[in-house]
Enzyme design. Structure first.
Site, mmCIF file in Angstrom:
data_model
loop_
_atom_site.group_PDB
_atom_site.id
_atom_site.type_symbol
_atom_site.label_atom_id
_atom_site.label_comp_id
_atom_site.label_asym_id
_atom_site.label_seq_id
_atom_site.Cartn_x
_atom_site.Cartn_y
_atom_site.Cartn_z
ATOM 1 N N ALA A 26 -4.545 3.492 6.846
ATOM 2 C CA ALA A 26 -4.905 4.910 6.850
ATOM 3 C C ALA A 26 -3.686 5.785 7.100
ATOM 4 O O ALA A 26 -3.578 6.885 6.547
ATOM 5 C CB ALA A 26 -5.970 5.162 7.914
ATOM 6 N N CYS A 74 -8.395 3.534 13.020
ATOM 7 C CA CYS A 74 -8.688 2.146 13.353
ATOM 8 C C CYS A 74 -10.198 1.994 13.496
ATOM 9 O O CYS A 74 -10.758 2.335 14.543
ATOM 10 C CB CYS A 74 -7.982 1.754 14.650
ATOM 11 S SG CYS A 74 -8.129 0.000 15.035
ATOM 12 N N LYS A 118 0.314 1.668 13.081
ATOM 13 C CA LYS A 118 0.673 1.064 11.796
ATOM 14 C C LYS A 118 -0.595 0.578 11.102
ATOM 15 O O LYS A 118 -0.997 -0.585 11.245
ATOM 16 C CB LYS A 118 1.672 -0.065 12.007
ATOM 17 C CG LYS A 118 3.021 0.440 12.566
ATOM 18 C CD LYS A 118 4.039 -0.672 12.669
ATOM 19 C CE LYS A 118 5.346 -0.172 13.282
ATOM 20 N NZ LYS A 118 6.025 0.835 12.461
ATOM 21 N N THR A 119 -1.227 1.487 10.354
ATOM 22 C CA THR A 119 -2.469 1.173 9.668
ATOM 23 C C THR A 119 -2.390 1.628 8.207
ATOM 24 O O THR A 119 -1.551 2.456 7.845
ATOM 25 C CB THR A 119 -3.672 1.876 10.330
ATOM 26 O OG1 THR A 119 -3.546 3.300 10.137
ATOM 27 C CG2 THR A 119 -3.733 1.577 11.819
ATOM 28 N N CYS A 162 -2.258 -2.553 12.767
ATOM 29 C CA CYS A 162 -3.621 -2.302 13.235
ATOM 30 C C CYS A 162 -3.831 -2.829 14.647
ATOM 31 O O CYS A 162 -4.267 -3.965 14.858
ATOM 32 C CB CYS A 162 -4.661 -2.890 12.296
ATOM 33 S SG CYS A 162 -6.341 -2.359 12.732
ATOM 34 N N ALA A 175 0.823 -1.213 0.000
ATOM 35 C CA ALA A 175 0.000 0.000 0.000
ATOM 36 C C ALA A 175 0.856 1.262 0.000
ATOM 37 O O ALA A 175 0.632 2.188 -0.792
ATOM 38 C CB ALA A 175 -0.939 -0.018 1.211
ATOM 39 N N ASP A 179 4.589 0.459 7.545
ATOM 40 C CA ASP A 179 4.853 -0.335 8.742
ATOM 41 C C ASP A 179 6.330 -0.432 9.102
ATOM 42 O O ASP A 179 6.672 -0.729 10.244
ATOM 43 C CB ASP A 179 4.302 -1.755 8.544
ATOM 44 C CG ASP A 179 2.791 -1.776 8.414
ATOM 45 O OD1 ASP A 179 2.140 -0.787 8.825
ATOM 46 O OD2 ASP A 179 2.248 -2.771 7.897
ATOM 47 N N GLN A 225 -5.277 -5.615 2.974
ATOM 48 C CA GLN A 225 -5.218 -6.321 4.249
ATOM 49 C C GLN A 225 -6.259 -5.872 5.280
ATOM 50 O O GLN A 225 -6.701 -6.684 6.091
ATOM 51 C CB GLN A 225 -3.806 -6.240 4.820
ATOM 52 C CG GLN A 225 -2.789 -6.965 3.949
ATOM 53 C CD GLN A 225 -1.388 -6.957 4.524
ATOM 54 O OE1 GLN A 225 -1.191 -6.872 5.731
ATOM 55 N NE2 GLN A 225 -0.395 -7.034 3.643
ATOM 56 N N GLU A 229 9.750 -5.207 -5.786
ATOM 57 C CA GLU A 229 8.678 -5.977 -5.150
ATOM 58 C C GLU A 229 8.639 -7.380 -5.756
ATOM 59 O O GLU A 229 8.381 -7.544 -6.947
ATOM 60 C CB GLU A 229 7.328 -5.285 -5.345
ATOM 61 C CG GLU A 229 6.129 -6.085 -4.873
ATOM 62 C CD GLU A 229 6.244 -6.540 -3.428
ATOM 63 O OE1 GLU A 229 6.177 -7.754 -3.183
ATOM 64 O OE2 GLU A 229 6.424 -5.673 -2.546
#
Length: 548
Positions: A445, A477, A442-443, A298, A150, A434, A180, A172
């Site tokens: 968003a 969250c 760590k989200t 999350c 992301a 992350d 996720q 990658e």
């Protein structure tokens, strides 16, 4: 560049209609690959700016295959240069590599090479580049992004939105890309797991060079990323966002137990459906839910699994027959106090027993016994708990190659300035998502808010200027307390509440049906069609005010 829909990709080149373009994948600004092309594709190839075509597919590989000479004649008649460099799949020779190098040297750029799938063309180009340090593939990229999740895709798209001419490489290895945040909903039976997956090729921006390899190290003093095969990728600016490592082996017995004997986790694409099946079939007994030491992806996800499971059991009329326990290594239910009262209402409603400072340290799946290390007034002791079902969240750490690199902080994560996301020792390195050391949640968003900030600051760094945008620690969250209601936690550094909506519309500290609509219906398309495409809806970067 234009990419075909999945339907078009499955159709033979001979059956594609005029104007339908095969899946072109640029490796850099000078070179791209594709599967077999049709004569009808040539005008579109010209329209996309290509000056030459290389055919790497031998004639006669399959019935109905168009001859290379026909493609060459049609291409040259329309103003393109053409070269025929056939190579047999799995048997590329030194002569093939030499012929490819000759074609690359004499043909005008950019060049499109094709074979049956594009794989041979890619391999030939890589072999030429590895043997010739001055080849285009060995050059210094403007920006190298490590990680195509992301954070990486959003940053690449935000950069290209501001400067389409940037030379960007994304490292990658995965061929799959996952949404996720949807796995909690898969575990609850709301989403099907396939809803959360697309191919990496579908989300990779067309104008970047996708390096399909794993990074294994950083050499920031030399401006290089080391790949797992020992090769190197050079950069002017590095953006590191390789994600976080789910350390299943950190808990003895967990790796062997997960996915059977009632042991599950929503932290895996193939595991979340097992959660759904367990909860659906569970009629009574002991259900444990665990949360490890922070940081994790999350922080609310472990208790989301508990709330949604309890709500299903409540609706099925079996909740009173289930002993629900939540074991968290932390000392509080949620790190931002404003959201705790609403969560506690649901803890009490579902009759869940909270166990604070209780860390899962071992599990025996066959015996259905979980061992916890628990703190109490007398110190730390080990306690065994029997279970019929257990939802486990694995401990999480920075990837191994990050922890051992010069970029790492004491925590193992990439050490950045929390506001600018610029590395504290290497000014041409940025990190987000992350893997960075910032103290935000760590989200997804958070990554959505960070990507535009990093994009603006990378462009400033390329011009030799200081960072121009800052990040406030925003994270979100959506705490799914029941099917149809969510406590929408939005906060920044220091636990400061950062709501996106006015209180009269959504009071984030109270359960809301509108917040559920956001999670269930609105956020997935925002992810796929907004964030990953560089559309910065409601996350425009905040400019740093110039000092007077």
């Amino acid at each position: 560049m234009c990419t075909a829909s999945p339907q078009n990709e499955k159709r033979p080149a001979s059956e594609r209609e005029r104007g339908e373009v095969m899946n072109i994948k640029p490796l850099n600004q000078d070179f791209a690959v594709s599967p077999q092309i049709a004569l009808a594709d040539i005008p579109a190839i010209i329209a996309q700016g290509y000056k030459a075509i290389i055919c790497n597919r031998p004639d006669g590989e399959e019935p109905g295959q168009i001859a290379a000479a026909q493609i060459g004649e049609a291409a040259e008649r329309q103003g393109l240069r053409f070269a025929y460099v056939p190579a047999i799949s799995g048997a590329i020779t030194d002569a093939n590599v030499a012929a490819m190098a000759d074609a690359l040297a004499r043909l005008p750029k950019p060049i499109l090479a094709f074979c049956r799938s594009g794989a041979r063309s890619t391999k030939l180009y890589e072999l030429v580049s590895s043997q010739n340090p001055s080849a285009p593939g060995a050059r210094v990229h403007d920006v190298v992004i490590v990680g195509g999740g992301a954070a990486g895709i959003a940053t690449a798209s935000s950069l290209l939105k501001r400067n389409p001419k940037l030379d960007i490489a994304v490292i990658e290895p995965s061929e799959e890309h996952y949404y996720q945040p949807g796995w909690t909903m898969v575990g609850a039976g709301v989403f099907h797991k396939d809803f959360t997956r697309r191919t990496e090729a579908q989300v990779m921006p067309n104008r970047v060079a996708w390096i399909r390899a794993a990074a294994s190290g950083f050499a920031p003093d030399e401006n290089k990323v080391i790949l797992s095969d020992g090769s190197e990728v050079r950069y002017r600016i590095l953006v590191a966002c390789p994600g976080i490592k789910l350390d299943w082996d950190a808990i003895p017995g967990l790796a062997d137990a997960i996915g059977k004997n009632g042991v599950t986790s929503n932290y895996g694409y193939d595991l979340a459906p097992y959660t759904n099946r367990l909860v659906k079939e569970f009629k009574g007994g002991r259900a444990l839910f665990t949360q490890p030491v922070m940081p994790i992806k999350c922080a609310g996800a472990p208790q989301k699994a508990m709330y949604l499971s309890c709500h299903r059991w409540e609706k099925a009329g079996v909740l009173n027959d289930i002993d629900v326990q939540f074991h968290t290594a932390g000392a509080v239910l949620f790190g931002v106090a404003a959201y705790v009262p609403a969560l506690m209402e649901y803890v009490e409603r579902y009759g869940a027993h909270l166990n604070f400072e209780s860390k899962l340290v071992a599990i025996d799946g066959a015996a259905k016994v979980a061992t916890f290390e628990r703190k109490d007034g007398e110190g730390t002791r080990r306690v065994e708990e029997r279970f019929d079902m257990i939802h486990v969240v694995p401990p999480q750490v920075a990837p191994d190659f990050v922890r051992t690199s010069p970029l790492a902080a004491a925590s193992g994560f990439i050490e950045v300035n929390e506001a600018t996301l610029q590395h504290v020792r290497y000014p041409n390195v940025f990190a987000l998502g992350d893997a960075c050391s910032a103290s935000n949640a760590k989200t997804m968003a958070a990554a959505r808010k960070q990507a535009p900030v990093v994009a603006v600051n990378v462009l400033a760094a390329l011009e030799g200027k200081p960072p121009a945008a800052d990040y406030d620690g925003y994270g979100s969250c959506p705490l799914t307390v029941e099917a149809g209601k969510i406590v929408l936690a939005e906060f920044g550094y220091g636990g400061k509440l950062l709501p996106s909506f006015p209180n009269w519309l959504i009071d984030g500290t109270r359960p809301s049906r509108l917040s559920w609509l956001l999670k269930d219906t609105i956020l997935p398309p925002i992810y796929w069609h907004g964030m990953l495409k560089g559309r910065e809806w409601m996350v425009a970067p905040h400019a740093i005010k110039a000092a007077h």
